[in-house]
Design an enzyme around this catalytic site. Structure first.
Site, short mmCIF file in Angstrom:
data_model
loop_
_atom_site.label_atom_id
_atom_site.label_comp_id
_atom_site.label_asym_id
_atom_site.label_seq_id
_atom_site.Cartn_x
_atom_site.Cartn_y
_atom_site.Cartn_z
N THR A 1 0.83 -1.20 0.00
CA THR A 1 0.00 0.00 0.00
C THR A 1 0.87 1.25 0.00
O THR A 1 2.00 1.23 0.53
CB THR A 1 -0.90 0.00 1.26
OG1 THR A 1 -1.39 1.32 1.47
CG2 THR A 1 -0.15 -0.41 2.52
N TYR B 1 -1.31 0.10 10.67
CA TYR B 1 -1.63 -0.58 9.40
C TYR B 1 -0.45 -0.49 8.45
O TYR B 1 0.04 -1.51 7.94
CB TYR B 1 -2.89 0.04 8.77
CG TYR B 1 -3.10 -0.36 7.32
CD1 TYR B 1 -3.35 -1.69 6.98
CD2 TYR B 1 -3.03 0.58 6.29
CE1 TYR B 1 -3.54 -2.07 5.65
CE2 TYR B 1 -3.22 0.21 4.96
CZ TYR B 1 -3.47 -1.11 4.65
OH TYR B 1 -3.65 -1.47 3.33
N1 LIG Z 1 -8.80 -1.35 -1.05
C1 LIG Z 1 -7.80 -0.47 -1.16
O1 LIG Z 1 -7.98 0.70 -1.53
C2 LIG Z 1 -6.38 -0.91 -0.86
C3 LIG Z 1 -5.34 0.03 -1.00
C4 LIG Z 1 -4.04 -0.36 -0.73
C5 LIG Z 1 -3.77 -1.67 -0.34
N2 LIG Z 1 -4.79 -2.55 -0.19
C6 LIG Z 1 -4.46 -3.93 0.22
O2 LIG Z 1 -5.14 -4.82 -0.65
C7 LIG Z 1 -5.51 -6.00 0.04
C8 LIG Z 1 -6.97 -6.30 -0.19
O3 LIG Z 1 -7.75 -5.21 0.27
P1 LIG Z 1 -9.33 -5.20 0.08
O4 LIG Z 1 -9.76 -3.79 0.01
O5 LIG Z 1 -9.70 -6.15 -1.01
O6 LIG Z 1 -9.78 -5.80 1.49
P2 LIG Z 1 -10.96 -6.80 1.83
O7 LIG Z 1 -11.23 -6.66 3.29
O8 LIG Z 1 -12.12 -6.61 0.90
O9 LIG Z 1 -10.32 -8.22 1.54
C9 LIG Z 1 -9.48 -8.89 2.46
C10 LIG Z 1 -9.83 -10.36 2.40
O10 LIG Z 1 -8.96 -11.06 3.28
C11 LIG Z 1 -9.72 -11.96 4.09
N3 LIG Z 1 -9.00 -12.11 5.36
C12 LIG Z 1 -8.78 -11.16 6.32
N4 LIG Z 1 -8.10 -11.69 7.34
C13 LIG Z 1 -7.85 -12.99 7.04
C14 LIG Z 1 -7.18 -14.06 7.70
N5 LIG Z 1 -6.63 -13.90 8.92
N6 LIG Z 1 -7.14 -15.25 7.08
C15 LIG Z 1 -7.70 -15.44 5.86
N7 LIG Z 1 -8.34 -14.47 5.18
C16 LIG Z 1 -8.42 -13.26 5.77
C17 LIG Z 1 -11.08 -11.29 4.25
O11 LIG Z 1 -12.11 -12.16 4.57
C18 LIG Z 1 -11.25 -10.66 2.85
O12 LIG Z 1 -11.87 -11.56 1.96
C19 LIG Z 1 -5.11 -5.79 1.49
O13 LIG Z 1 -3.89 -6.45 1.71
C20 LIG Z 1 -4.93 -4.28 1.60
O14 LIG Z 1 -3.99 -3.96 2.59
C21 LIG Z 1 -6.09 -2.21 -0.44
#
Ligand SMILES: NC(=O)c1ccc[n+]([C@@H]2O[C@H](COP(=O)([O-])OP(=O)(O)OC[C@H]3O[C@@H](n4cnc5c(N)ncnc54)[C@H](O)[C@@H]3O)[C@@H](O)[C@H]2O)c1
Length: 336
Positions: free
Chosen positions: A124, A148
């Site tokens: 991120t 985070y």
């Molecule tokens: N959405 C954004 O704008 C954004 C920006 C930068 C980085 N990210 C990164 O992208 C990734 C995905 O983000 P997102 O927005 O899709 O989040 P999200 O919450 O929609 O998806 C995360 C998924 O991980 C699963 N999960 C969480 N903890 C878990 C565990 N202990 N074991 C197994 N599964 C687990 C959840 O059930 C979910 O399906 C993350 O790593 C986040 O840090 C997202």
């Protein structure tokens, strides 16, 4: 040290594949005839977002994860699973380090055990902290300011050390603000609680909904509100496929994934009003601690080396797709 050639057979194991970004990556892999198996504990994800084999497993359960890896023998892993709310991470650092760091440590250890050494991971722009230069280059110093961001940086370090010591090929993709939904409106953002600007602004068009709060209107930006780089989630998914190929063919790397263009909160509100034809009700509030005024990607690696070209970079296009998906949520799952 084991610098073996990458395994080219077996599925790609996608952790967090039932979540927002992960489910779009799963779609993209499948559209490119790559077998997928999803590992997710469904804490914030949804089974209905995927049509791939699902192993319900928590990354903190190393034995369970090892069993999954042993059975599926993946050629590579795409790692999305994480907890990702900055504010929540300040209140619950223990939970964040547990899922994000111990979860990743378990994952990398199991990969090592089953000799799977290719990893594409979600990082991120929060690893940069307050930018020292704008737009933010790929090699900007990493000084995160939230638990985070620090937990995600710890995972980058872990992956870098595994690369040096054990020959892992790791693509570390530092996204800016993921936004939008699939073009067919079948999958999109379903975060609860929702903290992302575009879905919150869209919700504030609905009768009786809470007004949207603009946090800070006195920033040193043209209209006083924060500027962010919104990147379409399907473009992010395309980048993951390119990253997988790059890792397999040439080894690991780190880069930003953003469009290089920023939009202010007020511009997002205008875009939502244009696209929906509805009025956004909003109020203004104080700045939030830890919100840098501008976060825009200046990275060149994704374009120059991966060959990634965001195809859906226009803000109105991103909002249109997000809006179509949002409407399916109130119309029994059918795109309007
Ligand atoms: N959405 C954004 O704008 C954004 C920006 C930068 C980085 N990210 C990164 O992208 C990734 C995905 O983000 P997102 O927005 O899709 O989040 P999200 O919450 O929609 O998806 C995360 C998924 O991980 C699963 N999960 C969480 N903890 C878990 C565990 N202990 N074991 C197994 N599964 C687990 C959840 O059930 C979910 O399906 C993350 O790593 C986040 O840090 C997202």
């Amino acid at each position: 040290m084991d610098f073996a050639k990458p395994i080219r057979s077996g599925p790609v194991l996608v952790t967090g594949g039932a979540g927002y970004v992960g489910s779009h990556a799963v779609r993209c892999l499948q559209a490119n005839d790559i077998d997928v198996v999803v590992v997710d504990n469904l804490s914030t994800g949804f089974e209905r977002l995927i049509s791939a084999p699902l192993e319900v497993c928590d990354l903190r359960d190393k034995e369970g994860l090892f069993d999954v890896m042993r059975r599926h023998k993946p050629r590579a892993v795409m790692h999305f699973a994480a907890r990702c709310y900055v504010g929540e991470s300040v209140r619950d650092p223990l939970g964040y380090y547990e899922t994000n760091v111990i979860g990743a440590w378990n994952l990398l250890s199991c990969m090592k055990e089953v000799r799977c050494q290719t990893l594409v991971m979600s990082s991120t722009c929060a690893v940069y902290g307050v930018p020292q230069s704008l737009p933010i280059p790929d090699d900007h110093s990493r000084r995160p300011i939230s638990p985070y961001g620090r937990s995600k940086l710890a995972v980058e370090f872990l992956a870098e050390d595994f690369s040096r010591a054990y020959g892992f090929r790791v693509g570390r993709l530092r996204y800016f603000n993921a936004a939008g939904a699939s073009q067919d409106a079948s999958i999109g953002e379903l975060h609860e609680p929702e903290t992302h600007v575009i879905p919150l602004v869209m919700r504030a068009t609905q009768p009786g909904a809470q007004p949207f709060t603009i946090y800070g209107t006195d920033y040193d930006t043209p209209d006083g509100t924060c500027i962010r780089d919104y990147v379409h989630v399907e473009d992010l998914a395309d980048a993951h496929l390119l990253a997988l190929k790059r890792c397999e063919d040439h080894g690991g790397f780190a880069c930003n994934l953003g469009t290089g263009r920023g939009f202010s909160v007020r511009e997002v509100i205008s875009s939502v009003e244009r696209v929906t034809g509805l009025h956004v009700s909003y109020r203004t509030g104080d700045r939030r601690e830890g919100d840098p005024p501008i976060l825009v990607s200046g990275g060149r690696f994704a374009g120059d080396v991966l060959g990634w070209r965001p195809k859906r970079a226009e803000l109105d296009r991103i909002v249109e797709d997000a809006w179509r998906f949002e409407q399916t949520q109130t119309s029994g799952g059918k795109a309007p």
